[in-house]
Design an enzyme around this catalytic site. Sequence first.
Site, PDB file in Angstrom:
ATOM      1  N   LEU A  43      -3.112 -11.734  -7.502  1.00 29.75           N
ATOM      2  CA  LEU A  43      -2.331 -11.953  -8.698  1.00 29.75           C
ATOM      3  C   LEU A  43      -1.393 -10.675  -8.648  1.00 29.75           C
ATOM      4  O   LEU A  43      -0.218 -10.619  -8.989  1.00 29.75           O
ATOM      5  CB  LEU A  43      -3.157 -11.814  -9.964  1.00 29.75           C
ATOM      6  CG  LEU A  43      -4.334 -12.714 -10.053  1.00 29.75           C
ATOM      7  CD1 LEU A  43      -4.778 -12.908 -11.438  1.00 29.75           C
ATOM      8  CD2 LEU A  43      -3.792 -14.215  -9.893  1.00 29.75           C
ATOM      9  N   ASP A  87       0.693  -1.048  -0.249  1.00 38.44           N
ATOM     10  CA  ASP A  87      -0.088  -0.106  -0.086  1.00 38.44           C
ATOM     11  C   ASP A  87       0.612   1.126   0.193  1.00 38.44           C
ATOM     12  O   ASP A  87       0.201   2.379  -0.344  1.00 38.44           O
ATOM     13  CB  ASP A  87      -0.949   0.016   1.320  1.00 38.44           C
ATOM     14  CG  ASP A  87      -1.816  -1.266   1.190  1.00 38.44           C
ATOM     15  OD1 ASP A  87      -2.347  -1.829   0.013  1.00 38.44           O
ATOM     16  OD2 ASP A  87      -2.301  -1.589   2.413  1.00 38.44           O
ATOM     17  N   MET A 113      -5.525  -2.956  -5.591  1.00 40.89           N
ATOM     18  CA  MET A 113      -5.490  -2.798  -4.110  1.00 40.89           C
ATOM     19  C   MET A 113      -5.072  -1.518  -3.728  1.00 40.89           C
ATOM     20  O   MET A 113      -4.958  -0.569  -4.374  1.00 40.89           O
ATOM     21  CB  MET A 113      -4.827  -3.868  -3.642  1.00 40.89           C
ATOM     22  CG  MET A 113      -5.432  -5.474  -3.826  1.00 40.89           C
ATOM     23  SD  MET A 113      -4.300  -6.524  -3.067  1.00 40.89           S
ATOM     24  CE  MET A 113      -5.391  -7.755  -2.529  1.00 40.89           C
TER      25      MET A 113
END
Lengths: 420, 420
Positions: free
Chosen positions: B298, B146, B192
């Site tokens: 993935l 992140d 993400m």
Amino acid sequence: MAKQKRNAFYAQSGGVTAVINASACGVIETARRHKDRIGKVYAGRDGIIGALTEDLIDTGKESATAIAALRSTPSGAFGSCRYKLKSLEANRREYERLIEVFRAHDIGYFFYNGGGDSADTCFKVSQLSEAMGYPVQAIHVPKTIDNDLAFTDCCPGFGSVAKYVAVSTLEASFDVRSMAKTSTKVFVVEVMGRHAGWIAAAAGLVEEQGIPVVILFPEIVFDEPEFLARVDQLVRQHGYCTVVVSEGCHHADGSFLAEQGARDAFGHAQLGGAAPVVANLIKQALGHKFHWAVADYLQRSARHIASKTDVTQAYALGRKAVELALQGHNAVMPTIERLSDAPYKYRIGMAPLAKVANVEKFMPRDFISKDGFGITEKCRRYLRPLIQGEDYPRFTNGLPRYVSLKNVAVPKKLAAFDLK
Amino acid sequence: MAKQKRNAFYAQSGGVTAVINASACGVIETARRHKDRIGKVYAGRDGIIGALTEDLIDTGKESATAIAALRSTPSGAFGSCRYKLKSLEANRREYERLIEVFRAHDIGYFFYNGGGDSADTCFKVSQLSEAMGYPVQAIHVPKTIDNDLAFTDCCPGFGSVAKYVAVSTLEASFDVRSMAKTSTKVFVVEVMGRHAGWIAAAAGLVEEQGIPVVILFPEIVFDEPEFLARVDQLVRQHGYCTVVVSEGCHHADGSFLAEQGARDAFGHAQLGGAAPVVANLIKQALGHKFHWAVADYLQRSARHIASKTDVTQAYALGRKAVELALQGHNAVMPTIERLSDAPYKYRIGMAPLAKVANVEKFMPRDFISKDGFGITEKCRRYLRPLIQGEDYPRFTNGLPRYVSLKNVAVPKKLAAFDLK
């Protein structure tokens, strides 16, 4: 007979792949080596639509470097289309228009790069051109990630998707295995392949590394209790498992898994794919935390992890198509003929389009394990050579250096044509 | 002072990455070069849970070859967990147990490889161990895809996801561009990043190649009319566009995009991610054919397309953590300090955990374009070096050769401990 110099036309058809441009590269580079026989190589802008609308691209305006770069550039460099010509009876007008355009631009070679539908179109063009007194040599160059073309051992495009799916399944399974103690226990990934399970089957190659994988094939009717029992068993045994679901997986009544699922707040038809549906079934029945992925276009465009075998064959079939045309062949398709699995040996063969067109090749039952959730050693022997070797593109500044062509239009000679 | 030889403990925390094992490799290889100071290196099986339950792995049982292979193996080789220790006040028992286990196994070095939460745990262990008269040197090794840790220019794990997202966006966009004439005009991919838009931002790097991309950041409240207008404009201009939506993208009231959407036939909560919701909004409003993908695991496990910068830094920070411990540091984290963008120069620095713990770093507003749908040149300068270079794993039979360790358990010395 006196060898006449004529122009060539090349078009890409249907869903594109990581290596269809490698076939284009094979066609164009080979044609350029035979300037005594082949004049210009024109390409259809957006596939066969470019021929119908006389929107031709002059590939002669592209440098040798640009054409060579096609070999490692995914997608369709000239544009492709989903436009199926109707039967000769239903729309003879379209076929006649094709021949008219070919005649106007002195095109004597037609190279059509696609799947079953385009093999059929290719065959009809060959037949009709003869009937119309303007014979065109029509050669089909096979291409489909679905690997469902008959009369060839495999199809360019498939090996690279298979490699992507096997590599991704391996990597994501390592991830889930790491997390399974307190978090995700089941990972579900959805893959393409339409009615054929070849792509999903490739995930089975990772079982040799001890990864527990459950595959849902389109060839096997979805049996929910059996499936859940298998997942439960693997999670008990390994602590986790990976599920690979083919987009074509369906119930006994023919409805797709994805159909049973989601409706949005407005009652609109489902948004989701099969992966979230399957993941939710597992959650409801077994309570396991899940993650899911839908690879979609990422899988078929993933040139960065293309199979070297696949790239080599895609190029070779493009080259062979031109060679076959120069040898006088017509209404044929170059094919891959496998000679042995290990060591992998193959030769380029040839199949008549009269046979090839519109025949689909599914996974043989003896490629799928008895319980229907895995692959057999026979299938592994088939798949292994197809994902062999890496063929990395060049990178600049961290990104692959893919080519975008100039795609210069050829001046039109005919009146406009309305696509119905 | 006399240098005492003590054992080390290493654990992986939270979501794993493509390069967290490279940090493990850096820790273990460096410790092995200092056998005069560091005895055994134990790893926690499934992260900190392994410490709490005294389930330690003896990394000394692994060959030098196996440890070296960690550098190119994704996921957490010893297992990770999502298990956040509560505050010292709320569960002092757990912290005391950690120290008890460390004392029983003569562990004087604690290397904790994770994000903000684990930095906090690491800091508390350091404090409490001192208070309990068994001082442990606690060093945090940063890790998070992140990229939201403060006091370091970037986090190991991020560069590789950023490269995956940029490469995949480029490839899928080439695909859509090929198909747009008759088929898919908008491709939506979900990535993400939780509350931070760093991963989504990486897709903006492909705009330099002329690809029309719309990015939906968690830092920018979703404005549906503005978004649809932007998509419409790009499709008119280019014939297609690619939308990259961050999983953390949300409405003004804080609800996530994914929440507004799908319910299954039984009324169960939504299955889908943000990508199908966004794709459907476009379909409803503009009528364009779409495809969507959800990359999920993935993206973070894609070691095959890892960034060389990222792998190098992940290893270097693991190595530096051990060096800092040997220099007598405690309650610190090695960091990346950027010296220049181009040419990219950085050095390894150090930050005190007292400051680092639980501070999240979001995209600065001046990294996001004025309209909120793209990135600025300032952001590009930041991102470019992080995706530089390829660091391919070795392949055998078409698949990456990733290592699975033996993970031999260390005999227990203490009574069992119940995880609450």
